[in-house]
Design a protein around this motif. Structure first.
Motif, PDB file in Angstrom:
ATOM      1  N   VAL A  38       0.868  -1.185   0.000  1.00 16.29           N
ATOM      2  CA  VAL A  38       0.000   0.000   0.000  1.00 16.29           C
ATOM      3  C   VAL A  38       0.903   1.233   0.000  1.00 16.29           C
ATOM      4  O   VAL A  38       1.342   1.708   1.053  1.00 16.29           O
ATOM      5  N   SER A  39       1.210   1.753  -1.187  1.00 14.07           N
ATOM      6  CA  SER A  39       2.096   2.910  -1.315  1.00 14.07           C
ATOM      7  C   SER A  39       1.302   4.209  -1.300  1.00 14.07           C
ATOM      8  O   SER A  39       0.186   4.275  -1.842  1.00 14.07           O
ATOM      9  N   ASP A  40       1.873   5.231  -0.712  1.00 14.78           N
ATOM     10  CA  ASP A  40       1.181   6.517  -0.575  1.00 14.78           C
ATOM     11  C   ASP A  40       0.775   7.103  -1.913  1.00 14.78           C
ATOM     12  O   ASP A  40      -0.284   7.721  -2.039  1.00 14.78           O
ATOM     13  N   GLU A  41       1.609   6.919  -2.944  1.00 18.60           N
ATOM     14  CA  GLU A  41       1.361   7.584  -4.228  1.00 18.60           C
ATOM     15  C   GLU A  41       0.406   6.812  -5.122  1.00 18.60           C
ATOM     16  O   GLU A  41       0.041   7.292  -6.202  1.00 18.60           O
ATOM     17  N   GLU A  42      -0.029   5.625  -4.707  1.00 17.10           N
ATOM     18  CA  GLU A  42      -0.900   4.803  -5.535  1.00 17.10           C
ATOM     19  C   GLU A  42      -2.372   4.959  -5.150  1.00 17.10           C
ATOM     20  O   GLU A  42      -2.704   5.434  -4.072  1.00 17.10           O
ATOM     21  N   VAL A  43      -3.270   4.540  -6.052  1.00 18.62           N
ATOM     22  CA  VAL A  43      -4.706   4.526  -5.773  1.00 18.62           C
ATOM     23  C   VAL A  43      -4.995   3.373  -4.812  1.00 18.62           C
ATOM     24  O   VAL A  43      -4.692   2.214  -5.115  1.00 18.62           O
ATOM     25  N   LYS A  44      -5.565   3.693  -3.674  1.00 16.99           N
ATOM     26  CA  LYS A  44      -5.831   2.701  -2.622  1.00 16.99           C
ATOM     27  C   LYS A  44      -7.339   2.514  -2.450  1.00 16.99           C
ATOM     28  O   LYS A  44      -8.120   3.305  -2.963  1.00 16.99           O
ATOM     29  N   LYS A  54      -7.121   6.690   3.495  1.00 13.12           N
ATOM     30  CA  LYS A  54      -6.361   6.375   4.705  1.00 13.12           C
ATOM     31  C   LYS A  54      -6.607   4.916   5.086  1.00 13.12           C
ATOM     32  O   LYS A  54      -7.717   4.414   4.941  1.00 13.12           O
ATOM     33  N   ASN A  55      -5.568   4.263   5.576  1.00  7.49           N
ATOM     34  CA  ASN A  55      -5.669   2.865   6.009  1.00  7.49           C
ATOM     35  C   ASN A  55      -6.201   1.961   4.900  1.00  7.49           C
ATOM     36  O   ASN A  55      -7.084   1.125   5.120  1.00  7.49           O
ATOM     37  N   GLY A  56      -5.662   2.153   3.707  1.00  3.38           N
ATOM     38  CA  GLY A  56      -6.085   1.348   2.571  1.00  3.38           C
ATOM     39  C   GLY A  56      -5.753  -0.124   2.749  1.00  3.38           C
ATOM     40  O   GLY A  56      -4.750  -0.488   3.377  1.00  3.38           O
ATOM     41  N   LEU A  57      -6.592  -0.970   2.181  1.00  3.23           N
ATOM     42  CA  LEU A  57      -6.393  -2.421   2.260  1.00  3.23           C
ATOM     43  C   LEU A  57      -5.434  -2.928   1.185  1.00  3.23           C
ATOM     44  O   LEU A  57      -4.931  -4.043   1.262  1.00  3.23           O
ATOM     45  N   GLY A  58      -5.207  -2.100   0.172  1.00  7.89           N
ATOM     46  CA  GLY A  58      -4.341  -2.473  -0.931  1.00  7.89           C
ATOM     47  C   GLY A  58      -4.410  -1.422  -2.021  1.00  7.89           C
ATOM     48  O   GLY A  58      -4.968  -0.341  -1.808  1.00  7.89           O
ATOM     49  N   GLU A  59      -3.844  -1.745  -3.169  1.00 12.42           N
ATOM     50  CA  GLU A  59      -3.782  -0.810  -4.288  1.00 12.42           C
ATOM     51  C   GLU A  59      -4.581  -1.330  -5.483  1.00 12.42           C
ATOM     52  O   GLU A  59      -4.625  -2.533  -5.729  1.00 12.42           O
TER      53      GLU A  59
END
Length: 230
Positions: free
Chosen positions: A133-139, A156-161
């Motif tokens: 889960v990278s900050d710059e990617e769509v999560k 915030k607190n994304g499960l994945g990309e």
């Protein structure tokens, strides 16, 4: 009904620093990024799959490389983002669902074979990778039923990309198209999906392909990583 597939390839891809459109970047096995995508499409859906490419930047090179495809022109390719390219593709599509992908993703052929099962039952989905889960990617996050709830780079607190391989069903297409018309020119298509979920209660299923490779090519190091797989 023949599967309708769209490749979004209108952008300038300036971060990679190549003279040709990014989807025409050559991989280590001699294919281009888009060539690998076409091979994957044919493997999963057969030669009869209808592929439409949204073109813009140096479009003549893509048209020459893939004459078997259909083409939609985003004449504002240098002023708009993927939301408006997808909007144009959906407007030009025939009745029925549409599978689409970003034109800069190198991915495992099995990703489309897995997706084909949901396409067959006409279930809208977003392919995801839960391994990072990278900050710059769509999560993304999900609701209590397991459907996508949020989908953006600011989650915030994304499960994945999200990996850039998606499907909108026949019944959901008009709703997504309406939302894509509403979003800003610089919005990604994910903003249209997120609004359709929030305002129209669309059920978009996450399809986990974390066990497969999918590399979005933005920089030279991404290309190096993708070449480890092909």
């Amino acid at each position: 009904m023949t599967t309708q597939i769209v490749i979004l390839a209108a952008g300038m891809g300036s971060r990679l620093g190549r003279s040709l459109p990014k989807p025409l970047t050559e991989l280590a096995d001699g294919r281009t990024i888009m060539g690998q995508q076409f091979d994957n499409i044919h493997q999963a859906f057969g030669k009869a799959a209808q592929v439409t490419v949204v073109v813009g930047y140096k479009l003549e090179h893509i048209i020459e490389a893939f004459p078997e495809a259909s083409f939609v022109y985003n004449e504002q390719y240098d002023q708009t983002n993927t939301s408006k390219s997808l909007m144009r593709a959906l407007q030009a599509s025939a009745p029925g669902g549409v599978l689409w992908m970003n034109g800069d993703v190198v991915f495992d052929p099995a990703a489309l074979e897995r997706a084909a099962k949901l396409v067959a039952r006409d279930q809208s989905f977003v392919s995801v990778n839960t391994a990072k889960v990278s900050d710059e990617e769509v999560k993304y996050t999900t609701d209590a039923e397991g459907y996508i709830r949020e989908l953006s780079k600011t989650v915030k607190n994304g499960l994945g990309e999200a990996v850039g391989i998606n499907y909108i069903s026949r019944d959901d297409k008009a709703v997504l198209l309406r939302q894509l018309k509403r979003v800003g020119d610089q919005d990604y298509f994910e903003r249209g999906i997120e609004l359709a979920i929030e305002q129209d209660k669309l059920h978009i299923e996450p399809v986990d392909i974390s066990d497969l490779y999918a590399v979005e090519i933005d920089f030279a190091e991404d290309l190096e990583r993708a070449n480890l797989f092909v």
